[in-house]
Scaffold this active site. Structure first.
Site, PDB file in Angstrom:
ATOM      1  CG  ASP A  99      -0.506  -0.005   2.576  1.00 23.72           C
ATOM      2  OD1 ASP A  99       0.801   0.042   2.636  1.00 23.72           O
ATOM      3  OD2 ASP A  99      -0.963   0.032   3.472  1.00 23.72           O
ATOM      4  CB  SER A 100       4.549   1.753  -0.260  1.00 21.72           C
ATOM      5  OG  SER A 100       4.931   0.555  -0.818  1.00 21.72           O
ATOM      6  CG  ASP A 127       0.525  -4.053   2.163  1.00 20.15           C
ATOM      7  OD1 ASP A 127       0.260  -4.561   3.225  1.00 20.15           O
ATOM      8  OD2 ASP A 127       1.193  -2.880   2.112  1.00 20.15           O
ATOM      9  CE  LYS A 179       2.956  -5.449   4.035  1.00 22.15           C
ATOM     10  NZ  LYS A 179       2.340  -4.386   4.819  1.00 22.15           N
ATOM     11  CD  GLU A 221       0.178  -1.468   7.921  1.00 22.19           C
ATOM     12  OE1 GLU A 221      -0.227  -0.659   8.821  1.00 22.19           O
ATOM     13  OE2 GLU A 221       0.808  -0.868   6.987  1.00 22.19           O
ATOM     14  CD  GLU A 236       7.466   0.092   7.510  1.00 19.40           C
ATOM     15  OE1 GLU A 236       6.711  -0.738   7.468  1.00 19.40           O
ATOM     16  OE2 GLU A 236       7.572   1.100   7.277  1.00 19.40           O
TER      17      GLU A 236
HETATM   18  O1  KIV Z   1       3.459  -1.214   1.550  1.00 19.90           O
HETATM   19  C1  KIV Z   1       4.803  -1.234   1.711  1.00 19.90           C
HETATM   20  O2  KIV Z   1       5.536  -1.119   0.811  1.00 19.90           O
HETATM   21  C2  KIV Z   1       5.105  -2.073   2.710  1.00 19.90           C
HETATM   22  C3  KIV Z   1       6.645  -2.170   3.160  1.00 19.90           C
HETATM   23  C4  KIV Z   1       7.466  -1.023   3.466  1.00 19.90           C
HETATM   24  C5  KIV Z   1       6.714  -3.528   3.956  1.00 19.90           C
HETATM   25  O3  KIV Z   1       4.391  -2.554   3.824  1.00 19.90           O
END
Ligand code: KIV
Length: 300
Positions: free
Chosen positions: A53-54, A92, A122, A124, A191
């Site tokens: 989600d970056s 994510d 993934k 959080e 992280e």
């Molecule tokens: O969204 C992302 O790129 C991440 C990484 C920083 C692990 O969660």
């Protein structure tokens, strides 16, 4: 679609991740949000690709990950999957896609797998996500957990800072990691965690840790590709090692092209298409005929 074709030999699934942990072999993971970068990353031999989600910061310029939608991750995941043959593709789950209830988390994770081609998701959070992790795993969905700095909690945390710096906070992180392992996560992103804590977690878990700003002891290292290749703006965190300046390369290429257009140096004859000789002759005849015919018409 690429993901309906037979797997490339050595395709990375969960057993390969487990085996690497057992053998003490380091693995690597990078983010990707589109077909060409996924293809380059996969061809380079990277083991896991995270459709992170970056994307909110890196691609959409949102400033943080909160506004990222499931549709944005889904669309990126489809493109990444098409460009990937060997690496495991992890999607994510964006903010809001697993927070309302477990059923909705399952529905959204299934969308990422079924339509996006994700092979894992993934999420959080620590102990507060244990039930969701269990439920996802029960529904055959491989889960990567994510603790330490969790960017989706940025408003609660008030910024992006190293987590687990007090004994109490460190103990909580270690406990969270164990709870998530028991819940069935097959890996945990750590992280912005002090390296000593990442080492304790890595050594005490059977599942793999994926470190970003968490030191060298993690089983797997992950970075945002755009940080690694110098395609971001602003100050970088200290854990980023920039291996290229692609932003400068793109800038220079665009400047050279602009200058060539303006000076008449682009496009050359070789970079354009000419008519065949025969067509030129026919066209001349046709135009001469039309001119003569047109002249006749206007004088009558
Ligand atoms: O969204 C992302 O790129 C991440 C990484 C920083 C692990 O969660």
């Amino acid at each position: 679609m690429a993901y309906l074709q037979p797997d490339k030999p050595g395709k990375v699934y969960l057993p390969a991740i487990r085996e690497a942990k057992e053998k003490g072999e380091k693995l690597v993971c990078l983010t990707a949000y589109d077909y060409p970068t996924a293809r380059i990353i996969d061809e380079a031999g990277v083991d896991m690709i995270l459709v992170g989600d970056s994307i909110g910061n890196v691609i959409h310029g949102y400033g943080n990950t909160i506004p990222v939608t499931l549709e944005e991750i889904l669309s990126a995941c489809i493109a990444v999957k098409r460009g990937t043959e060997r690496a495991m593709v992890i999607a994510d789950m964006p903010y809001g896609s697993y927070h309302i209830n477990e059923d909705e988390a399952v529905r959204n994770a299934i969308r990422l797998m079924k339509y996006g081609g994700a092979e894992a998701v993934k999420i959080e959070g620590g102990r507060n996500r244990v039930n969701i992790v269990k439920r996802l795993v029960d529904e055959e969905i491989p889960v990567v957990a994510h603790i330490g700095l969790t960017p989706q909690s940025v408003y609660k945390l008030g910024g992006y800072r190293v987590q687990g710096k007090t004994a109490e906070a460190a103990k909580r992180l270690i406990e969270d990691a164990h709870l998530l392992e028991e819940a069935g996560a097959f890996a945990i992103v750590l992280e912005l965690v002090p390296r000593e804590i990442a080492e304790i977690i890595t050594k005490s878990l059977k599942i793999s840790t994926i470190g970003i700003g968490a030191g060298a002891h993690c089983d797997i290292q992950v970075l945002v590709l755009h940080d690694l290749i110098g395609m971001t703006f602003g100050r970088q965190p200290r854990f980023v090692r920039q291996y290229a300046n692609v932003r400068q390369v793109i800038h220079d290429a665009i400047t050279s092209w602009m200058n060539d257009v303006k000076s008449g140096n682009y496009p050359s004859e070789q970079e354009s298409y000419g008519l065949p000789e025969e067509t030129k002759k026919e066209l001349n005849l046709l135009m001469n005929f039309q001119k003569a015919y047109g002249d006749n018409q206007s004088s009558s």
